[in-house]
Design a protein around this motif. Structure first.
Motif, PDB file in Angstrom:
ATOM      1  N   ALA A 479       0.834  -1.210   0.000  1.00 49.22           N
ATOM      2  CA  ALA A 479       0.000   0.000   0.000  1.00 49.22           C
ATOM      3  C   ALA A 479       0.867   1.258   0.000  1.00 49.22           C
ATOM      4  O   ALA A 479       0.581   2.241  -0.712  1.00 49.22           O
ATOM      5  N   LEU A 480       1.952   1.249   0.778  1.00 43.50           N
ATOM      6  CA  LEU A 480       2.850   2.404   0.818  1.00 43.50           C
ATOM      7  C   LEU A 480       3.530   2.627  -0.539  1.00 43.50           C
ATOM      8  O   LEU A 480       3.669   3.774  -1.009  1.00 43.50           O
ATOM      9  N   LEU A 481       3.967   1.545  -1.169  1.00 42.13           N
ATOM     10  CA  LEU A 481       4.625   1.668  -2.477  1.00 42.13           C
ATOM     11  C   LEU A 481       3.664   2.208  -3.539  1.00 42.13           C
ATOM     12  O   LEU A 481       4.007   3.106  -4.325  1.00 42.13           O
ATOM     13  N   ILE A 482       2.441   1.662  -3.561  1.00 44.74           N
ATOM     14  CA  ILE A 482       1.450   2.124  -4.557  1.00 44.74           C
ATOM     15  C   ILE A 482       1.067   3.580  -4.308  1.00 44.74           C
ATOM     16  O   ILE A 482       1.031   4.411  -5.233  1.00 44.74           O
ATOM     17  N   GLY A 483       0.831   3.889  -3.020  1.00 47.94           N
ATOM     18  CA  GLY A 483       0.443   5.279  -2.696  1.00 47.94           C
ATOM     19  C   GLY A 483       1.553   6.260  -3.020  1.00 47.94           C
ATOM     20  O   GLY A 483       1.304   7.345  -3.580  1.00 47.94           O
ATOM     21  N   SER A 484       2.785   5.912  -2.683  1.00 53.53           N
ATOM     22  CA  SER A 484       3.924   6.799  -2.956  1.00 53.53           C
ATOM     23  C   SER A 484       4.139   6.958  -4.455  1.00 53.53           C
ATOM     24  O   SER A 484       4.485   8.053  -4.946  1.00 53.53           O
ATOM     25  N   SER A 485       3.958   5.897  -5.232  1.00 54.50           N
ATOM     26  CA  SER A 485       4.113   5.968  -6.688  1.00 54.50           C
ATOM     27  C   SER A 485       3.068   6.907  -7.292  1.00 54.50           C
ATOM     28  O   SER A 485       3.369   7.693  -8.223  1.00 54.50           O
ATOM     29  N   LEU A 486       1.857   6.839  -6.791  1.00 55.35           N
ATOM     30  CA  LEU A 486       0.804   7.741  -7.283  1.00 55.35           C
ATOM     31  C   LEU A 486       1.128   9.196  -6.965  1.00 55.35           C
ATOM     32  O   LEU A 486       0.893  10.117  -7.775  1.00 55.35           O
ATOM     33  N   LEU A 487       1.711   9.430  -5.783  1.00 51.31           N
ATOM     34  CA  LEU A 487       2.070  10.791  -5.388  1.00 51.31           C
ATOM     35  C   LEU A 487       3.181  11.348  -6.277  1.00 51.31           C
ATOM     36  O   LEU A 487       3.277  12.565  -6.503  1.00 51.31           O
ATOM     37  N   CYS A 488       4.039  10.451  -6.789  1.00 50.25           N
ATOM     38  CA  CYS A 488       5.134  10.900  -7.661  1.00 50.25           C
ATOM     39  C   CYS A 488       4.597  11.503  -8.971  1.00 50.25           C
ATOM     40  O   CYS A 488       5.316  12.234  -9.665  1.00 50.25           O
ATOM     41  N   MET A 489       3.381  11.185  -9.342  1.00 51.64           N
ATOM     42  CA  MET A 489       2.797  11.680 -10.595  1.00 51.64           C
ATOM     43  C   MET A 489       2.154  13.051 -10.410  1.00 51.64           C
ATOM     44  O   MET A 489       1.608  13.607 -11.363  1.00 51.64           O
ATOM     45  N   THR A 490       2.192  13.595  -9.206  1.00 50.33           N
ATOM     46  CA  THR A 490       1.601  14.912  -8.938  1.00 50.33           C
ATOM     47  C   THR A 490       2.691  15.971  -8.861  1.00 50.33           C
ATOM     48  O   THR A 490       3.885  15.663  -8.852  1.00 50.33           O
ATOM     49  N   ASN A 491       2.283  17.245  -8.782  1.00 52.30           N
ATOM     50  CA  ASN A 491       3.212  18.385  -8.656  1.00 52.30           C
ATOM     51  C   ASN A 491       3.245  18.896  -7.219  1.00 52.30           C
ATOM     52  O   ASN A 491       3.489  20.091  -6.978  1.00 52.30           O
ATOM     53  N   MET A 492       3.001  18.005  -6.267  1.00 50.06           N
ATOM     54  CA  MET A 492       2.913  18.393  -4.859  1.00 50.06           C
ATOM     55  C   MET A 492       4.258  18.910  -4.363  1.00 50.06           C
ATOM     56  O   MET A 492       5.298  18.376  -4.720  1.00 50.06           O
ATOM     57  N   PHE A 511      10.661   0.798   2.385  1.00 49.09           N
ATOM     58  CA  PHE A 511      11.968   0.164   2.271  1.00 49.09           C
ATOM     59  C   PHE A 511      12.433  -0.384   3.633  1.00 49.09           C
ATOM     60  O   PHE A 511      12.913  -1.517   3.743  1.00 49.09           O
ATOM     61  N   ALA A 512      12.263   0.452   4.677  1.00 48.81           N
ATOM     62  CA  ALA A 512      12.672   0.036   6.030  1.00 48.81           C
ATOM     63  C   ALA A 512      11.875  -1.181   6.497  1.00 48.81           C
ATOM     64  O   ALA A 512      12.430  -2.130   7.071  1.00 48.81           O
ATOM     65  N   MET A 513      10.569  -1.188   6.236  1.00 53.94           N
ATOM     66  CA  MET A 513       9.729  -2.311   6.643  1.00 53.94           C
ATOM     67  C   MET A 513      10.110  -3.586   5.880  1.00 53.94           C
ATOM     68  O   MET A 513      10.081  -4.690   6.430  1.00 53.94           O
ATOM     69  N   SER A 514      10.487  -3.427   4.605  1.00 62.52           N
ATOM     70  CA  SER A 514      10.898  -4.583   3.796  1.00 62.52           C
ATOM     71  C   SER A 514      12.175  -5.196   4.356  1.00 62.52           C
ATOM     72  O   SER A 514      12.299  -6.430   4.452  1.00 62.52           O
ATOM     73  N   ILE A 515      13.152  -4.349   4.713  1.00 61.22           N
ATOM     74  CA  ILE A 515      14.400  -4.844   5.290  1.00 61.22           C
ATOM     75  C   ILE A 515      14.130  -5.567   6.604  1.00 61.22           C
ATOM     76  O   ILE A 515      14.654  -6.656   6.860  1.00 61.22           O
TER      77      ILE A 515
END
Length: 531
Positions: A479-492, A511-515
């Protein structure tokens, strides 16, 4: 005065702690170490060890055997101290109470000592005098032991050997009873009354007018010691007959009275005027009706080699300190019973059997009621006393020969039980429609609950719980990866490395949770391979 007592308590506390540290209790216990610690700590703790040596359901056999070596190496009280206790008890000079008083004690122990004396009416008596301040000393030591246990975290250190809090509680309750001589007087009178019509059993007379909480006066029994075989034979007694009568009487104490002598060693038995005289009633056991009935069931089950009934009786009597794997317990009892398959009652070694049952109870942390535990230990003592009198004597054989109530009951008892069971069945049958209606009503409202306790299921449930937790973490990472990827497509704004700050933070957390998850799973895999 209060400051002095506080100073004494602190000194004693430091002494207790230093002895415990000297033997490195925090590193664990073994039987010899425990005995040495108790001996060095003094009379209160020696008494604890002596009481616990009778509780093989609490301690393992090797601990109990070692604790039996404990002896109360206490010096007799000076005669001046004895005189003071007597005068405080009677509120007058002691020579006005007794016409003669032997200054040399017959025996001395941690709680009291015994003297021979003569009453003004001419009767020879035994006077049991309690040590002054012994109650306060023991109470102080018990409190200080609890305090030392907390300071040194002893409960965790010795938990694999014994439940320390339970041991202290049991000792203190038992010691308080022993220090109240009015209780022993009542026990002795109750026993004498119970067997007043028995021609071959007797007990000392208790002189209640002379007895108090701190002083006990009873008849002096001048008979022959039961283990003095030569003297008995010279006096015309038959040791085999004495053994038979003693065993029969002990069975009646257990079955008929539910009130038995818990320390039946030879030193507490005398032969006088063709009677077996029981003395010293400081340690008596009691069994309620339910316990006596269960004990009968146990004996019948042993005779029929009924493993299921034996298992159920042990669980009925005992208090389980942890969850029991019922099938495993029944298997162990079955293995235990295999050695008695080809043996008759007469061939059964009762002492060995009790030892093995205690070992099973200890392994599964099944704590037996105090009365049942005292009975088991006293039967082992009685077996030894009987064997000393007659090597061919067997308490189980005597029970079957003289007391058929172990296996059967009278017609009257059967009818009474039948009527009671019929009444209970009738009442329960009448309640069934109401209970069924209540269950259906709860089911209709969705409020019916069923509680299940699946033995041995804790580990599988824990594994499922860990799997679900890891699955949830994986979903959160996705969920964090998908949400962050969507945010990358904005001009925020603001941005970090050209990525919206919130999206960058989401990537870092994922990334930290994956490790963390990877390390956790790798560690678990390696640990499982080790086992």
């Amino acid at each position: 005065m209060a400051r002095k007592n506080s100073s004494n308590n602190n000194t004693r506390f430091l002494q207790i702690v230093s002895i415990l540290r000297k033997y490195k209790v925090n590193e664990g216990l073994d039987p010899v170490k425990l005995r040495n610690i108790l001996e060095e700590l003094g009379p209160t703790f020696v008494k604890i060890g002596q009481i616990l040596s009778n509780r093989q359901d609490i301690f393992s056999e090797r601990y109990c055997r070692e604790l039996m070596k404990l002896r109360s190496n206490v010096k007799p009280m000076p005669i001046e101290t004895v005189r003071k206790v007597l005068e405080e008890a009677y509120h007058k000079p002691w020579d006005e109470v007794f016409t003669s008083f032997d200054e040399e004690p017959l025996g001395a122990a941690s709680i009291a000592q015994v003297h021979a004396a003569t009453l003004p009416t001419g009767e020879s008596v035994v006077v049991k005098v309690q040590r002054p301040g012994i109650y306060e000393t023991m109470e102080r030591d018990v409190k200080l032991l609890r305090r030392a246990a907390r300071v040194m975290n002893l409960s965790d250190a010795v938990s694999s050997v014994v439940d320390l809090d339970m041991v202290i509680d049991e000792f203190w309750e038992t010691a308080k009873e022993e220090m109240d001589f009015t209780i022993e007087a009542v026990f002795a009178q109750r026993f004498k009354q119970a067997y007043k019509d028995c021609k071959f059993i007797d007990a000392p007379i208790i002189y209640t007018d002379y007895s108090t909480k701190y002083v006990l006066v009873m008849e002096y029994v001048d008979g022959l010691e039961i283990n003095n075989h030569m003297a008995l034979e010279q006096a015309g007694y038959d040791c085999k007959e004495i053994a038979d009568k003693l065993a029969y009487n002990y069975i009646t104490q257990i079955i008929d009275k539910g009130f038995f002598h818990a320390d039946p060693h030879s030193g507490n038995l005398r032969i006088r005027n063709h009677q077996i005289v029981w003395i010293d009633f400081g340690m008596m056991g009691t069994l309620d009706a339910k316990e006596r009935e269960v004990m009968r069931e146990v004996v019948k089950a042993v005779g029929t080699k009924d493993v299921l009934t034996i298992t159920d009786c042990i669980l009925t009597l005992g208090n389980c300190q942890k969850e029991i794997d019922y099938m495993q317990l029944m298997w162990e009892i079955e293995q235990f019973m295999l050695q008695y398959v080809d043996q008759s009652f007469e061939e059964i070694d009762i002492a060995k059997m009790i030892q093995e049952v205690f070992a099973i109870c200890h392994k599964y942390r099944i704590q037996l009621p105090k009365g049942v535990s005292m009975l088991a230990r006293s039967m082992m003592t009685m077996e030894g006393t009987l064997m000393d009198l007659d090597p061919q004597c067997n308490i189980m054989k005597i029970a079957m020969t003289h007391k058929d109530s172990w296996r059967t009951v009278s017609t009257k008892d059967v009818l009474e039980k039948g009527v009671k069971k019929g009444a209970r069945i009738t009442m329960k049958t009448m309640d069934l429609p109401v209970q069924t209606s209540d269950l259906l009503r709860l089911a209709e409202r969705g409020r019916l609950k069923l509680n299940l306790n699946v033995m041995g299921s804790a580990e599988p449930i824990a594994k499922v719980d860990r799997m679900v937790n890891r699955l949830i973490v994986c979903i959160l990472i996705a969920a964090l990866l998908i949400g962050s990827s969507l945010l990358c497509m904005t001009n925020m704004e603001p941005r970090i490395l050209g990525i919206p700050a919130i999206g960058f933070l989401g990537f870092m957390i994922a990334f930290a949770m994956s490790i963390w998850l990877f390390v956790k799973m790798l560690f678990l895999h390696r640990r499982n391979k080790m086992f």
